[in-house]
Design an enzyme around this catalytic site. Sequence first.
Site, PDB file in Angstrom:
ATOM      1  N   ARG A  13      10.223  -5.098  -1.856  1.00  0.00           N
ATOM      2  CA  ARG A  13       9.069  -5.934  -1.527  1.00  0.00           C
ATOM      3  C   ARG A  13       9.177  -7.464  -1.377  1.00  0.00           C
ATOM      4  NH1 ARG A  13       4.345  -2.548  -1.274  1.00  0.00           N
ATOM      5  NH2 ARG A  13       2.423  -3.538  -1.537  1.00  0.00           N
ATOM      6  N   ARG A  35     -10.570   3.285   4.231  1.00  0.00           N
ATOM      7  CA  ARG A  35      -9.600   4.245   3.456  1.00  0.00           C
ATOM      8  C   ARG A  35     -10.055   4.944   2.233  1.00  0.00           C
ATOM      9  NH1 ARG A  35      -3.803   2.580   2.258  1.00  0.00           N
ATOM     10  NH2 ARG A  35      -4.949   0.876   0.997  1.00  0.00           N
ATOM     11  N   LYS A  43       2.274   2.886   6.231  1.00  0.00           N
ATOM     12  CA  LYS A  43       3.453   3.565   5.601  1.00  0.00           C
ATOM     13  C   LYS A  43       3.241   4.949   4.893  1.00  0.00           C
ATOM     14  CE  LYS A  43       3.460   0.140   2.786  1.00  0.00           C
ATOM     15  NZ  LYS A  43       2.211  -0.795   3.249  1.00  0.00           N
ATOM     16  N   ARG A  76      -9.528   3.089  -3.404  1.00  0.00           N
ATOM     17  CA  ARG A  76      -8.562   2.402  -4.212  1.00  0.00           C
ATOM     18  C   ARG A  76      -9.266   0.981  -4.824  1.00  0.00           C
ATOM     19  NH1 ARG A  76      -2.723   2.067  -1.231  1.00  0.00           N
ATOM     20  NH2 ARG A  76      -2.972   0.282  -1.828  1.00  0.00           N
ATOM     21  N   ARG A  78      -3.010  -9.525  -0.554  1.00  0.00           N
ATOM     22  CA  ARG A  78      -1.961  -8.627  -0.215  1.00  0.00           C
ATOM     23  C   ARG A  78      -1.353  -8.969   1.110  1.00  0.00           C
ATOM     24  NH1 ARG A  78      -5.373  -3.431  -0.706  1.00  0.00           N
ATOM     25  NH2 ARG A  78      -3.760  -2.358   0.134  1.00  0.00           N
TER      26      ARG A  78
END
Length: 216
Positions: A88, A127, A13, A162, A173
């Site tokens: 969400r 990431r 995203k 993160r 998640r």
Amino acid sequence: MNIILIAAPAAGKGTESERLISEYKLAHISTGDLLRKAIKENSPLKDEIQSAISSGKLVSDEIILKLIENKILDKECANGYILDGFPRNIAQAKKYDEMLEKNNIDPGYVFVIDIDKEKAKQRIVGRRNCPKCGRIYSTIFEQTKPKVDGICDSCGVELIKRADDNESAFENRYQIYLNETAPLIDFYAKKGILYHIDGNTDKNYTHKQIKDILEK
Ligand code: AP5
Ligand code: MG
């Protein structure tokens, strides 16, 4: 032109938003980024937000809806915006519908970026983000590696990982995505504004599929 991106963690995203905002001059509204900024700036809601994010749970609808309404009415959104990470759940989508109606705003396009769970997990582990400009990198994928290991191409500062990019937060998640966010697919399909995008291959292919629909 307004766009909603719905996808599991790490489907791309944020990466696709970077492309769309530069090509179509849209504003980028990432609720995840806004929440991480609130933590960094020591907002009075810092503790509540931090504890939800680090365990991979959703932050309360009340906090999120306040963030969103302020944003979409801002003049920087006049040419259109991308919602990355909102709505969400169904409750947020219904409230968002009310905001659109009240302010006479078109919902635009809804893209679901599909990704396999194992692939998403692999992307999460690799990431890295720039703490200054927010640009997204990977230590694994050639296409999104920085030029110099661990350093942002644009800002020259050290990249960070993160707090929720670990396997246990990822499992939460992903489960929350299936239970709470995936029902939005049906919600928007019924409105006739939903498109599926294959997010399993490279970022250029994700972008091409979206661009083809926007320019049809
Ligand atoms: P949020 O920040 O929205 O996280 P997320 O949904 O888990 O999504 P990610 O940012 O992890 O993934 P992405 O799809 O943006 O992937 P990316 O482009 O980085 O939310 C975080 C938390 O905030 C939530 O858990 C919740 O607590 C809270 N929150 C946020 N919104 C909320 C809301 N509305 N209500 C309640 N709570 C909310 O790409 C991933 C990696 O893959 C990168 O390293 C990239 O370089 C790499 N990559 C490799 N191949 C590709 C490819 N083909 N395409 C894209 N990227 C690729
Ligand atoms: Mg993101």
